[in-house]
Design a protein around this motif. Structure first.
Motif, PDB file in Angstrom:
ATOM      1  N   PRO A  65      -9.849  20.480   7.081  1.00  0.00           N
ATOM      2  CA  PRO A  65      -9.071  19.934   5.862  1.00  0.00           C
ATOM      3  C   PRO A  65      -8.832  18.339   5.866  1.00  0.00           C
ATOM      4  CG  PRO A  65      -7.392  21.045   7.190  1.00  0.00           C
ATOM      5  CD  PRO A  65      -8.856  21.181   7.745  1.00  0.00           C
ATOM      6  N   ALA A  66      -8.836  17.776   5.115  1.00  0.00           N
ATOM      7  CA  ALA A  66      -8.559  16.235   4.983  1.00  0.00           C
ATOM      8  C   ALA A  66      -7.538  15.615   4.120  1.00  0.00           C
ATOM      9  CB  ALA A  66      -9.831  15.626   4.776  1.00  0.00           C
ATOM     10  N   ILE A  67      -6.836  14.660   4.456  1.00  0.00           N
ATOM     11  CA  ILE A  67      -5.757  14.023   3.934  1.00  0.00           C
ATOM     12  C   ILE A  67      -6.250  12.551   3.636  1.00  0.00           C
ATOM     13  CG2 ILE A  67      -3.330  13.551   3.649  1.00  0.00           C
ATOM     14  CD1 ILE A  67      -2.934  15.992   5.362  1.00  0.00           C
ATOM     15  N   VAL A  68      -6.051  11.943   2.228  1.00  0.00           N
ATOM     16  CA  VAL A  68      -5.958  10.365   2.183  1.00  0.00           C
ATOM     17  C   VAL A  68      -4.663  10.021   2.059  1.00  0.00           C
ATOM     18  CG1 VAL A  68      -6.939   8.614   0.514  1.00  0.00           C
ATOM     19  CG2 VAL A  68      -8.153  10.582   0.772  1.00  0.00           C
ATOM     20  N   VAL A  69      -4.075   8.997   2.872  1.00  0.00           N
ATOM     21  CA  VAL A  69      -2.909   8.354   2.773  1.00  0.00           C
ATOM     22  C   VAL A  69      -2.846   6.906   2.244  1.00  0.00           C
ATOM     23  CG1 VAL A  69      -2.270   9.825   4.577  1.00  0.00           C
ATOM     24  CG2 VAL A  69      -2.955   7.875   5.220  1.00  0.00           C
ATOM     25  N   SER A  70      -1.766   6.587   1.837  1.00  0.00           N
ATOM     26  CA  SER A  70      -1.741   5.392   1.132  1.00  0.00           C
ATOM     27  C   SER A  70      -0.277   4.688   1.476  1.00  0.00           C
ATOM     28  CB  SER A  70      -2.329   5.307  -0.403  1.00  0.00           C
ATOM     29  OG  SER A  70      -1.971   3.821  -0.828  1.00  0.00           O
ATOM     30  N   HIS A  71      -0.253   3.403   1.314  1.00  0.00           N
ATOM     31  CA  HIS A  71       0.937   2.598   1.525  1.00  0.00           C
ATOM     32  C   HIS A  71       1.618   2.404   0.056  1.00  0.00           C
ATOM     33  CE1 HIS A  71      -1.388  -0.890   0.214  1.00  0.00           C
ATOM     34  NE2 HIS A  71      -2.389  -0.078   0.829  1.00  0.00           N
ATOM     35  N   GLY A  72       2.575   1.637   0.173  1.00  0.00           N
ATOM     36  CA  GLY A  72       3.406   0.974  -1.008  1.00  0.00           C
ATOM     37  C   GLY A  72       3.015  -0.432  -1.283  1.00  0.00           C
ATOM     38  N   TRP A  73       3.499  -0.874  -2.317  1.00  0.00           N
ATOM     39  CA  TRP A  73       3.347  -2.148  -2.679  1.00  0.00           C
ATOM     40  C   TRP A  73       3.851  -3.168  -1.622  1.00  0.00           C
ATOM     41  CZ3 TRP A  73       6.434  -4.572  -7.249  1.00  0.00           C
ATOM     42  CH2 TRP A  73       5.683  -5.333  -8.047  1.00  0.00           C
ATOM     43  N   TYR A  74       2.906  -4.045  -1.731  1.00  0.00           N
ATOM     44  CA  TYR A  74       2.973  -5.208  -0.573  1.00  0.00           C
ATOM     45  C   TYR A  74       2.754  -4.894   0.845  1.00  0.00           C
ATOM     46  CZ  TYR A  74       5.047  -7.522  -4.669  1.00  0.00           C
ATOM     47  OH  TYR A  74       5.096  -7.985  -5.817  1.00  0.00           O
ATOM     48  N   ASN A  75       2.152  -3.677   1.089  1.00  0.00           N
ATOM     49  CA  ASN A  75       2.007  -3.119   2.394  1.00  0.00           C
ATOM     50  C   ASN A  75       0.389  -2.999   2.759  1.00  0.00           C
ATOM     51  OD1 ASN A  75       4.932  -1.025   2.097  1.00  0.00           O
ATOM     52  ND2 ASN A  75       4.635  -2.817   3.161  1.00  0.00           N
ATOM     53  N   ASN A  76      -0.005  -2.513   3.883  1.00  0.00           N
ATOM     54  CA  ASN A  76      -1.241  -2.216   4.062  1.00  0.00           C
ATOM     55  C   ASN A  76      -1.385  -0.816   4.935  1.00  0.00           C
ATOM     56  OD1 ASN A  76      -0.578  -2.680   6.704  1.00  0.00           O
ATOM     57  ND2 ASN A  76      -0.311  -4.759   6.088  1.00  0.00           N
ATOM     58  N   ARG A  77      -2.772  -0.445   5.343  1.00  0.00           N
ATOM     59  CA  ARG A  77      -2.818   0.921   5.611  1.00  0.00           C
ATOM     60  C   ARG A  77      -2.167   1.264   7.003  1.00  0.00           C
ATOM     61  NH1 ARG A  77      -8.831  -0.688   8.518  1.00  0.00           N
ATOM     62  NH2 ARG A  77      -7.759  -1.580  10.212  1.00  0.00           N
ATOM     63  N   GLU A  78      -1.798   0.284   7.804  1.00  0.00           N
ATOM     64  CA  GLU A  78      -1.273   0.651   8.961  1.00  0.00           C
ATOM     65  C   GLU A  78       0.313   1.267   8.748  1.00  0.00           C
ATOM     66  OE1 GLU A  78      -4.630  -1.827  10.263  1.00  0.00           O
ATOM     67  OE2 GLU A  78      -2.992  -2.130   8.687  1.00  0.00           O
ATOM     68  N   MET A  79       0.808   0.855   7.635  1.00  0.00           N
ATOM     69  CA  MET A  79       2.343   1.160   7.378  1.00  0.00           C
ATOM     70  C   MET A  79       2.293   2.898   7.219  1.00  0.00           C
ATOM     71  SD  MET A  79       5.188  -0.125   7.056  1.00  0.00           S
ATOM     72  CE  MET A  79       5.169  -1.865   6.521  1.00  0.00           C
ATOM     73  N   GLN A  80       1.152   3.607   7.088  1.00  0.00           N
ATOM     74  CA  GLN A  80       1.380   5.034   7.067  1.00  0.00           C
ATOM     75  C   GLN A  80       0.855   5.641   8.279  1.00  0.00           C
ATOM     76  OE1 GLN A  80       1.447   7.374   4.447  1.00  0.00           O
ATOM     77  NE2 GLN A  80       2.982   5.870   3.894  1.00  0.00           N
ATOM     78  N   ASP A  81       1.088   4.710   9.550  1.00  0.00           N
ATOM     79  CA  ASP A  81       0.840   5.326  11.053  1.00  0.00           C
ATOM     80  C   ASP A  81       1.516   6.648  11.286  1.00  0.00           C
ATOM     81  OD1 ASP A  81       3.221   3.863  11.196  1.00  0.00           O
ATOM     82  OD2 ASP A  81       2.696   3.032  13.109  1.00  0.00           O
ATOM     83  N   LEU A  82       2.812   6.641  10.698  1.00  0.00           N
ATOM     84  CA  LEU A  82       3.684   7.921  11.213  1.00  0.00           C
ATOM     85  C   LEU A  82       3.066   9.116  10.713  1.00  0.00           C
ATOM     86  CD1 LEU A  82       6.892   8.017   8.832  1.00  0.00           C
ATOM     87  CD2 LEU A  82       4.831   6.737   8.168  1.00  0.00           C
ATOM     88  N   ASN A  83       2.374   8.952   9.469  1.00  0.00           N
ATOM     89  CA  ASN A  83       1.638  10.168   8.899  1.00  0.00           C
ATOM     90  C   ASN A  83       0.191  10.563   9.486  1.00  0.00           C
ATOM     91  OD1 ASN A  83       3.813  11.000   6.935  1.00  0.00           O
ATOM     92  ND2 ASN A  83       3.062   9.342   5.639  1.00  0.00           N
ATOM     93  N   TYR A  84      -0.555   9.241   9.491  1.00  0.00           N
ATOM     94  CA  TYR A  84      -1.850   9.635   9.901  1.00  0.00           C
ATOM     95  C   TYR A  84      -1.957   9.973  11.379  1.00  0.00           C
ATOM     96  CZ  TYR A  84      -2.426   4.375  11.150  1.00  0.00           C
ATOM     97  OH  TYR A  84      -2.309   3.272  11.773  1.00  0.00           O
ATOM     98  N   VAL A  85      -1.184   9.491  12.284  1.00  0.00           N
ATOM     99  CA  VAL A  85      -0.925  10.068  13.807  1.00  0.00           C
ATOM    100  C   VAL A  85      -0.659  11.474  13.550  1.00  0.00           C
ATOM    101  CG1 VAL A  85       0.450   9.956  15.801  1.00  0.00           C
ATOM    102  CG2 VAL A  85      -0.276   7.738  14.629  1.00  0.00           C
ATOM    103  N   GLU A  86       0.376  12.001  12.885  1.00  0.00           N
ATOM    104  CA  GLU A  86       0.857  13.326  12.967  1.00  0.00           C
ATOM    105  C   GLU A  86      -0.205  14.463  12.336  1.00  0.00           C
ATOM    106  OE1 GLU A  86       2.867  14.562  14.693  1.00  0.00           O
ATOM    107  OE2 GLU A  86       3.729  12.131  15.427  1.00  0.00           O
TER     108      GLU A  86
END
Length: 598
Positions: A65-86
């Motif tokens: 299975p796969a998941i696309v994760v996205s950040h919020g306004w004024y952020n970038n991809r790395e701001m979702q590291d807590l999710n993509y790591v887990e």
């Protein structure tokens, strides 16, 4: 000084290395997850900047299975590291995107973000990309995002006529609760869906003017948990519970998590991660079974934060070490600079009045900068970053106030400008600029090396993000740089040449006061906003001050840090311009490369 500077420079390099190695080990789950740093052209025809995480268990014979994760306004991809790591640890293939206009993704016209042809500002483009990968189970693709990223998830579901999205988790944003006729509405159909609704969310989960902490008991939340039904005559459902219902022959899930945290804390929260991995486990089925409390992203975050320490330590000690080179040696003071005479009487009282007044005045200056940023960024192409222009105008106003107080207080400051370093010759100024550029270039070379070798950067939540960036940002940095250079140079001159005085106590106490005065204005604004919010459920000038307060988080770190760094350099050089220029460039880069370009 020579030995110490070089030794401490080596230690700062070691800190950066430990940071990069440690963060890499934990984000790859000890080598069990492959990382791919990508920029690709999507089906929308735009370049999308993304990280692709592929667990080694995902193969063409064993699709994951796969998941696309996205950040919020004024952020970038790395701001979702807590999710993509887990997620990756649990066997999901993960695509972490920077939405269009963010990070290094292509900038598109802001009014077209949610048009169907732009793939939910890149998020639905990411879904379609994952669906074509040979090791992805295209029937089990989920989407999640924080704030504006959650809005992208919501829009992606509305655009998903192919039925590619099986599950959606909206963090710190609302679902669509009503149809165009004002009737309750099940936006997600038979897909699994959940919402993280923070009780102290600065922007969302308000119903009829009520505070977001009351959201779970409102009709919108209850209708969502009842799969779009009118909740008037139905039992009240609770936060944290998973509810299922048969829809079109398929069992669907609904859940709301209602933590007592703020909007930005949702992307730095272990409890939100726990709920998130639990939801996707039930919705998509995690290939690797791990408890929702089994989390390692915090360790990665700690290593990333260590990199910030190493980065700024490198700036200080690289500067001092370079002074031993023949070209830069004329910039070195013959002996450490000592504080000048203690302020007494009227001069002392003027010092305290000006600093207190400046701290107070920074508050209305910030509101002026905020308005100017949003208004002017829409009309001036070279300044089409609203947040950067807001901070830039604020910096300009604060710098002008400081400059005026110095200009009008000549008689109150009987100093020798050449002796204190206010006045330097053209040759020294040229060497100063070259030194500052060398130090900043070397410091960011470390960042780019960390990115190239380890796919890591130096960051801590909303406080600081020091990342590698695409060359296309350079022109934008140059456009905004004068605002930052002016402010940081002026405050360095004021703090080091004029206000570094003996006052009957330890000399460093005066430096501490300088750090306090540049810090306290932004900090008071943050405290006033959130104290009001926690007590009343609304912020001052709600909802405008929500994003204004969040923009201040990095400032309360960088301003006192800059005061300290410029002073350490000044004591060894009697030159306030070195630290001012260095920190002005660094602060500008951090701002411009970590925001939205409209």
């Amino acid at each position: 000084m020579k030995l110490n500077a070089k030794l401490l420079l080596v230690i700062s390099l070691i800190l950066c290395l430990i940071s990069s190695l440690g963060a890499c080990v934990f984000q790859t789950n000890f080598g069990q997850v492959e990382y791919h740093d990508m920029t690709f052209v999507t089906q929308s025809g735009h370049e999308l900047d993304a990280l692709l995480l592929v667990p080694k268990t995902a193969t063409a014979q064993n699709k994951a299975p796969a998941i696309v994760v996205s950040h919020g306004w004024y952020n970038n991809r790395e701001m979702q590291d807590l999710n993509y790591v887990e997620y990756a640890r649990r066997g999901y293939v993960v695509l972490a995107i920077s939405m269009y206009g963010h990070g290094d993704s292509e900038v598109i016209e802001s009014g077209t973000w949610w048009d169907d042809e732009n793939g939910a500002n890149g998020l639905y483009d990411g879904v379609k990309y994952l669906a074509d990968l040979p090791y992805v189970d295209a029937t089990r693709i989920g989407v999640t995002g924080h704030s504006n990223g959650a809005l992208a998830c919501r829009e992606a579901v509305l655009q998903d006529d192919q039925g590619l999205i099986a599950a959606a988790l909206l963090v710190s944003n609302d679902a669509v609760y009503y149809d165009e006729n004002g009737n309750f509405y099940n936006q997600f159909g038979n897909r699994d869906a959940a919402i993280v609704a923070c009780q102290y969310d600065e922007f969302f989960h308000r119903v009829e003017g009520k505070a977001p902490r009351e959201y779970i008991n409102q009709v919108t939340a209850q209708s969502f948990l009842h799969f779009g039904a009118d909740p008037a005559d139905l039992e009240s459902r609770k936060a944290g519970e998973f509810y299922t219902q048969e829809i079109d022959g398929q069992s669907a899930i609904r859940a709301i998590y209602n933590p007592a945290i703020t909007h930005p804390w949702a992307h730095f929260s272990a409890s939100v991660v726990s709920f998130s991995v639990d939801f996707f486990d039930q919705a998509l089925g995690a290939p690797t079974s791990l408890s929702h409390t089994n989390q390692i992203w915090q360790v990665k975050a700690a290593f990333n934060a260590l990199g910030i320490v190493g980065f700024f330590a490198f700036i200080v000690f690289a500067t001092l070490a370079l002074l031993d080179l023949p070209y830069f040696s004329p910039l070195k003071a013959t002996e450490p600079v000592q504080p000048w005479q203690a302020l007494e009487g009227k001069a002392a009282r003027r010092y305290w009045r000006i600093n207190i007044f400046g701290a107070v005045l920074s508050i209305p200056f910030y509101f002026i900068g905020f308005l100017a940023g949003f208004i002017l960024s829409s009309f001036v192409g070279i300044w089409n970053q609203g947040a950067s222009l807001a901070i830039g105008v604020w910096s300009l106003l604060c710098g002008l106030f400081t400059l005026i107080t110095l200009a009008t207080g000549k008689k109150k400051y009987p100093i020798d400008k050449e002796e204190r370093g206010v006045r330097i010759g053209k040759d020294k100024l040229l060497r100063t600029i070259v030194l500052a550029l060398c130090v900043v270039g070397a410091a960011f070379a470390l960042v780019f090396i960390s990115d190239y070798l380890f796919l890591t950067d130096y960051r801590l939540w909303c406080f600081a993000t020091i990342r590698a960036f695409d060359a296309k940002h350079l022109l934008k940095i140059l456009c905004f740089l004068p605002f930052w250079i002016f402010y940081y140079v002026v405050t360095s001159v004021a703090g080091n040449c004029y206000n570094y005085t003996a006052n009957g106590k330890k000399p460093w106490s005066r430096v501490a006061w300088q750090m306090f005065f540049v810090f306290i204005g932004p900090q008071v604004m943050i405290m006033a906003q959130y104290a009001t919010f926690f007590i009343t459920g609304k912020m001052v000038l709600d909802p405008l001050t929500g994003i204004m307060g969040i923009w201040l988080f990095p400032i309360v770190l960088i301003l006192p840090l800059s005061a300290l760094i410029s002073h350490v350099i000044y004591k060894k050089t009697k030159n306030p311009y070195i630290g001012g220029i260095i920190m002005g460039i660094v602060a500008c880069i951090l701002t411009v490369t970590n925001t939205l370009t409209g």
